[in-house]
Design a protein around this motif. Structure first.
Motif, PDB file in Angstrom:
ATOM      1  N   ASN A  22      -9.207   0.123  -0.125  1.00 45.41           N
ATOM      2  CA  ASN A  22      -7.859   0.340  -0.679  1.00 45.41           C
ATOM      3  C   ASN A  22      -6.960  -0.819  -0.277  1.00 45.41           C
ATOM      4  OD1 ASN A  22      -5.711   1.548  -1.996  1.00 45.41           O
ATOM      5  ND2 ASN A  22      -5.303   3.028  -0.367  1.00 45.41           N
ATOM      6  N   TYR A  35       0.320   3.071   7.113  1.00 42.70           N
ATOM      7  CA  TYR A  35      -0.062   4.002   6.050  1.00 42.70           C
ATOM      8  C   TYR A  35       0.473   5.419   6.315  1.00 42.70           C
ATOM      9  CZ  TYR A  35      -3.128   6.787   3.030  1.00 42.70           C
ATOM     10  OH  TYR A  35      -3.611   7.665   2.095  1.00 42.70           O
ATOM     11  N   GLU A  36       1.173   5.954   5.371  1.00 44.87           N
ATOM     12  CA  GLU A  36       1.715   7.319   5.446  1.00 44.87           C
ATOM     13  C   GLU A  36       2.601   7.531   6.669  1.00 44.87           C
ATOM     14  OE1 GLU A  36      -1.533  10.050   4.632  1.00 44.87           O
ATOM     15  OE2 GLU A  36      -1.321   9.661   2.487  1.00 44.87           O
ATOM     16  N   ASP A  62      -1.597  10.994 -11.088  1.00 43.28           N
ATOM     17  CA  ASP A  62      -1.515  10.368  -9.769  1.00 43.28           C
ATOM     18  C   ASP A  62      -0.656  11.257  -8.870  1.00 43.28           C
ATOM     19  OD1 ASP A  62      -1.651   8.679  -7.651  1.00 43.28           O
ATOM     20  OD2 ASP A  62      -0.324   7.141  -8.506  1.00 43.28           O
ATOM     21  N   ASN A  63      -1.195  12.406  -8.520  1.00 41.34           N
ATOM     22  CA  ASN A  63      -0.400  13.395  -7.777  1.00 41.34           C
ATOM     23  C   ASN A  63      -0.119  12.982  -6.346  1.00 41.34           C
ATOM     24  OD1 ASN A  63      -3.122  13.708  -7.204  1.00 41.34           O
ATOM     25  ND2 ASN A  63      -2.943  15.873  -6.739  1.00 41.34           N
ATOM     26  N   LEU A  64      -0.863  11.988  -5.844  1.00 43.80           N
ATOM     27  CA  LEU A  64      -0.644  11.522  -4.474  1.00 43.80           C
ATOM     28  C   LEU A  64       0.018  10.141  -4.437  1.00 43.80           C
ATOM     29  CD1 LEU A  64      -4.052  12.666  -2.922  1.00 43.80           C
ATOM     30  CD2 LEU A  64      -1.858  13.822  -2.786  1.00 43.80           C
ATOM     31  N   LYS A  77      -1.105   7.297  -5.456  1.00 38.71           N
ATOM     32  CA  LYS A  77      -2.040   6.254  -5.027  1.00 38.71           C
ATOM     33  C   LYS A  77      -1.791   4.921  -5.733  1.00 38.71           C
ATOM     34  CE  LYS A  77      -4.703   8.661  -2.187  1.00 38.71           C
ATOM     35  NZ  LYS A  77      -4.664   8.367  -0.731  1.00 38.71           N
ATOM     36  N   THR A  78      -1.134   4.956  -6.894  1.00 38.27           N
ATOM     37  CA  THR A  78      -0.915   3.716  -7.646  1.00 38.27           C
ATOM     38  C   THR A  78       0.521   3.211  -7.549  1.00 38.27           C
ATOM     39  OG1 THR A  78      -0.228   4.777  -9.720  1.00 38.27           O
ATOM     40  CG2 THR A  78      -2.595   4.541  -9.360  1.00 38.27           C
ATOM     41  N   LEU A  79       1.344   3.866  -6.751  1.00 31.23           N
ATOM     42  CA  LEU A  79       2.775   3.537  -6.774  1.00 31.23           C
ATOM     43  C   LEU A  79       3.094   2.170  -6.162  1.00 31.23           C
ATOM     44  CD1 LEU A  79       4.625   6.903  -6.076  1.00 31.23           C
ATOM     45  CD2 LEU A  79       4.479   5.607  -8.206  1.00 31.23           C
ATOM     46  N   GLU A 109       1.609  11.969 -20.292  1.00 34.18           N
ATOM     47  CA  GLU A 109       1.397  10.621 -19.753  1.00 34.18           C
ATOM     48  C   GLU A 109       0.629   9.780 -20.761  1.00 34.18           C
ATOM     49  OE1 GLU A 109      -0.791  11.599 -16.182  1.00 34.18           O
ATOM     50  OE2 GLU A 109       1.025  11.616 -14.964  1.00 34.18           O
ATOM     51  N   LEU A 148       1.366   5.529 -15.123  1.00 29.57           N
ATOM     52  CA  LEU A 148       1.389   5.428 -13.665  1.00 29.57           C
ATOM     53  C   LEU A 148       2.692   4.864 -13.123  1.00 29.57           C
ATOM     54  CD1 LEU A 148      -2.242   4.101 -13.174  1.00 29.57           C
ATOM     55  CD2 LEU A 148      -1.409   6.442 -12.845  1.00 29.57           C
ATOM     56  N   HIS A 149       3.268   3.899 -13.819  1.00 28.76           N
ATOM     57  CA  HIS A 149       4.413   3.189 -13.254  1.00 28.76           C
ATOM     58  C   HIS A 149       5.729   3.491 -13.955  1.00 28.76           C
ATOM     59  CE1 HIS A 149       1.546   0.059 -11.263  1.00 28.76           C
ATOM     60  NE2 HIS A 149       1.519   1.234 -10.684  1.00 28.76           N
ATOM     61  N   ARG A 176       0.863  -1.191   0.000  1.00 26.14           N
ATOM     62  CA  ARG A 176       0.000   0.000   0.000  1.00 26.14           C
ATOM     63  C   ARG A 176       0.898   1.239   0.000  1.00 26.14           C
ATOM     64  NH1 ARG A 176      -4.661   1.533   4.423  1.00 26.14           N
ATOM     65  NH2 ARG A 176      -5.805  -0.103   3.348  1.00 26.14           N
ATOM     66  N   PRO A 177       0.543   2.227  -0.825  1.00 28.17           N
ATOM     67  CA  PRO A 177       1.320   3.470  -0.855  1.00 28.17           C
ATOM     68  C   PRO A 177       0.678   4.555   0.003  1.00 28.17           C
ATOM     69  CG  PRO A 177      -0.171   3.438  -2.708  1.00 28.17           C
ATOM     70  CD  PRO A 177      -0.498   2.223  -1.871  1.00 28.17           C
ATOM     71  N   GLY A 178       1.467   5.565   0.326  1.00 24.62           N
ATOM     72  CA  GLY A 178       0.952   6.754   1.004  1.00 24.62           C
ATOM     73  C   GLY A 178       1.767   7.957   0.571  1.00 24.62           C
ATOM     74  N   ASP A 179       1.367   9.140   0.998  1.00 25.17           N
ATOM     75  CA  ASP A 179       2.101  10.349   0.603  1.00 25.17           C
ATOM     76  C   ASP A 179       2.186  11.316   1.770  1.00 25.17           C
ATOM     77  OD1 ASP A 179      -0.875  11.038   0.076  1.00 25.17           O
ATOM     78  OD2 ASP A 179       0.126  12.974  -0.001  1.00 25.17           O
ATOM     79  N   GLN A 209      -2.062  -2.851   7.045  1.00 28.59           N
ATOM     80  CA  GLN A 209      -1.889  -1.866   5.968  1.00 28.59           C
ATOM     81  C   GLN A 209      -2.121  -0.440   6.475  1.00 28.59           C
ATOM     82  OE1 GLN A 209      -3.336  -2.954   1.778  1.00 28.59           O
ATOM     83  NE2 GLN A 209      -4.480  -4.336   3.100  1.00 28.59           N
TER      84      GLN A 209
END
Lengths: 129, 447
Positions: free
Chosen positions: B211, B261-262, A86-88, A90-92, B356, B363-364, A12-15, B257
């Motif tokens: 998520n 997170y963050e 994807d500025n945050l 979320k998909t990283l 993009e 995205l990747h 899971r990603p976060g920012d 998770q």
């Protein structure tokens, strides 16, 4: 067969500001030990390439079988100033999961059905395309 | 109803962001929580609220607050649940003014409201880090406060506590401090344990199977998502669960998770009230949508608060164009280059230009899986300019390519024309804790 991180773990990603953090979760201790050995900060840094303009640091969180990666300067400016869709970030997490593992012969990852809720009793409409 | 351990305080995570689903509160209330905490402020949210306040000085709070209060009204009026929220955003007094005005119509009469202020440092620029831009350029500048103001409000009998920028987890830690009598300068392990509970609950459905990087397709009844609850005893141990009547899932995977997170450095997660060692946390999956959190350790808070500020940083807009087989990728790349050249010929100066290719590697980037020829590609162009007019003008030089550009079959991927929006640059630093605390005020009144 190529084995990727996705075959063994999920993430899971976060920012925060212009930094992205990625948490990688193993299903068991043996897999966790393998990820500790192979999914190093240096490998992740090389794998993500230009997505990360800064550094990648890693911490081990063994009680919950997790690795934490902090990627600095990784969101092209951060939420309110990034031009990325994807500025945050979320998909990283998915970008981390494509990393190839060496010398591992794992069964392919568990995958969802093509149309996961097709037979759900609460579904209202005809199947999606 | 989920069983409640003896002596536990039941806390509900009723909101995870500005724009979340108030309807989930009805299911949470069936579990009779003592406190419902509504977390409305992401970093990005302050930027959105700053734009609101720039237009209208009476704005700057999260405007869905009344929707949440309507859902909570029965429990609030009967004193069954107290509500704590940072919906005050960058203008908590304005949120109070709104409630005063709306109280008769909403039936809020008799509710005791507290407003915590002192996080807004625009009026106290001498406290800001020296490397920050001049104060007159700041759209907002807010310190992340801890629990002290909220605890004071609860002790003074507030049914509803509205804050501005406090640490997200502080909304949840505060009632635990209040109910269990934990000292703010006391055992850091207790404060850390309460902070972990807050961290797990603060993003609503992200703790209950939302998520979900794991087997997301197995999460039950996902159309009616249960938001998280925690039963926390005085020793800091907690059981995370969800409403029995709702969907979603609480297990080892969903909780771990959200736990991380963050979080940056998990060995030292800095909050205004305590430094948490997230690597100390033990999770025990009890089954039946119940996970026990224990073993949490922490160390005393630092002498500083985090402050986040923002300055205006030009304008941006974007445009997405779809291309189909054959050669969708080539058509998209060609269109991007053509667009860039036409913008240049038009004499428009771009501060940034971002291309993009969705369906390829938008995205990747370099980590995208290698694939064959994509059957469809969406080209997304995004650009940044110093002023709004030239930002809007860019699109007028791209859209004609539909007829007057060689790549065939270009269609917009969305409806509506690109609209410039103001960008904000974020500035993060540290401020002296005692100096900020000296300006914290708690106003209590009955509507």
């Amino acid at each position: 067969m190529t084995t990727r991180v996705a075959d063994l773990a999920f993430a899971r990603p976060g920012d925060k500001g212009n930094d992205a953090d990625l948490s990688l979760f193993a299903p068991d201790r043996a897999t966790y030990d393998l990820l500790v050995e192979q999914v190093t900060a240096d490998r992740v840094r090389a794998h993500l390439g230009h997505l990360v303009a800064g550094e990648v640091r890693r911490w081990e969180v063994p009680h919950v079988l997790a690795l934490k990666f902090l990627c600095t300067d990784a969101l092209a400016g951060g939420g309110p100033s990034s031009l990325r869709a994807d500025n945050l970030g979320k998909t990283l997490a998915g970008a981390l999961l494509t990393l190839e593992l060496e010398g591992v012969d794992a069964p392919p990852r568990a995958r969802p059905p093509v149309d996961p809720y097709r037979h759900a009793d609460w579904r209202l409409e005809r199947p999606s395309p | 109803m989920q069983p409640r351990p003896e002596g536990a305080v039941r806390i509900a995570g009723g909101q995870g962001f500005y724009g979340d689903a108030p309807a989930a509160l009805a299911d949470l209330l069936t579990e009779e929580p003592d406190y419902v905490c509504l977390e409305a402020l992401a970093e990005l949210t302050l930027a959105i609220l700053a734009k609101d306040r720039r237009r209208d000085e009476t704005l700057g709070y999260t405007r869905d607050l009344p929707l949440y209060l309507m859902e909570l009204l029965p429990a609030l009026l009967e004193g069954r649940a107290r509500v704590i929220t940072n919906a005050g955003g960058i203008n908590p007094p304005a949120a109070l003014a709104l409630l005063r005005e709306a109280a008769p119509a909403m039936g809020l009469g008799g509710v005791t409201v507290a407003v915590v202020t002192g996080d807004d440092l625009r009026a106290r620029p001498e406290l800001l880090p020296p490397e920050f831009p001049p104060p007159e350029q700041l759209e907002f500048a807010n310190a992340y406060l801890g629990v002290a103001g909220i605890v004071d409000a609860l002790e003074r009998g507030a049914d509803l506590v509205i804050t501005g920028r406090v640490a997200d987890a502080a909304l949840f830690l505060a009632p635990l401090v209040h109910e269990h009598g934990w000292a703010l300068d006391g055992d850091p392990d207790l404060l850390a344990a309460g902070t972990v509970v807050g961290h797990v609950l603060e993003c609503s459905g992200q703790a209950t199977g939302g998520n979900h990087g794991g087997r997301w397709w197995d999460v039950p009844e996902p159309w009616r998502f249960g938001f998280p609850l925690a039963d926390v005893t005085a020793d800091g141990e907690a059981i995370v669960t969800k409403p029995e009547v709702a969907g979603g899932r609480v297990d080892f995977d969903t909780v771990r998770q959200q736990l991380l997170y963050e979080v940056g450095d998990p060995t030292a997660y800095l909050t205004p009230d305590v430094v948490v060692d997230m690597t100390s946390v033990r999770l025990e999956d009890l089954g039946g949508d119940r996970v026990r959190i224990h073993g949490v350790t922490g160390s005393p808070a630092t002498g500083t608060y985090k402050v986040v500020a923002a300055t205006a940083d030009g304008y941006a807009a974007d445009l997405s164009l779809a291309f189909g087989w054959p050669d969708a990728g080539a058509k998209a790349r060609a269109t991007a280059d053509l667009a860039r050249r036409r913008i240049d010929v038009a004499g428009i100066t771009l501060d940034d230009w971002h291309v993009e290719l969705f369906g390829v590697n938008a995205l990747h980037g370099p980590a995208a899986l290698p694939a064959g020829e994509p059957p469809e590609v969406v080209l997304r162009l995004a650009w940044k300019t110093a002023d709004s007019d030239s930002c809007a003008a860019v699109a007028r030089h791209v859209i004609p390519l539909a007829l007057s550009g060689p790549p065939p079959g270009m269609t917009p991927a969305g409806r509506g024309r690109p609209r410039p929006s103001g960008l904000l640059a974020l500035h993060t630093g540290l401020v002296d804790r005692a100096a900020v605390d000296a300006g914290v005020r708690v106003h209590v009144e009955t509507l």
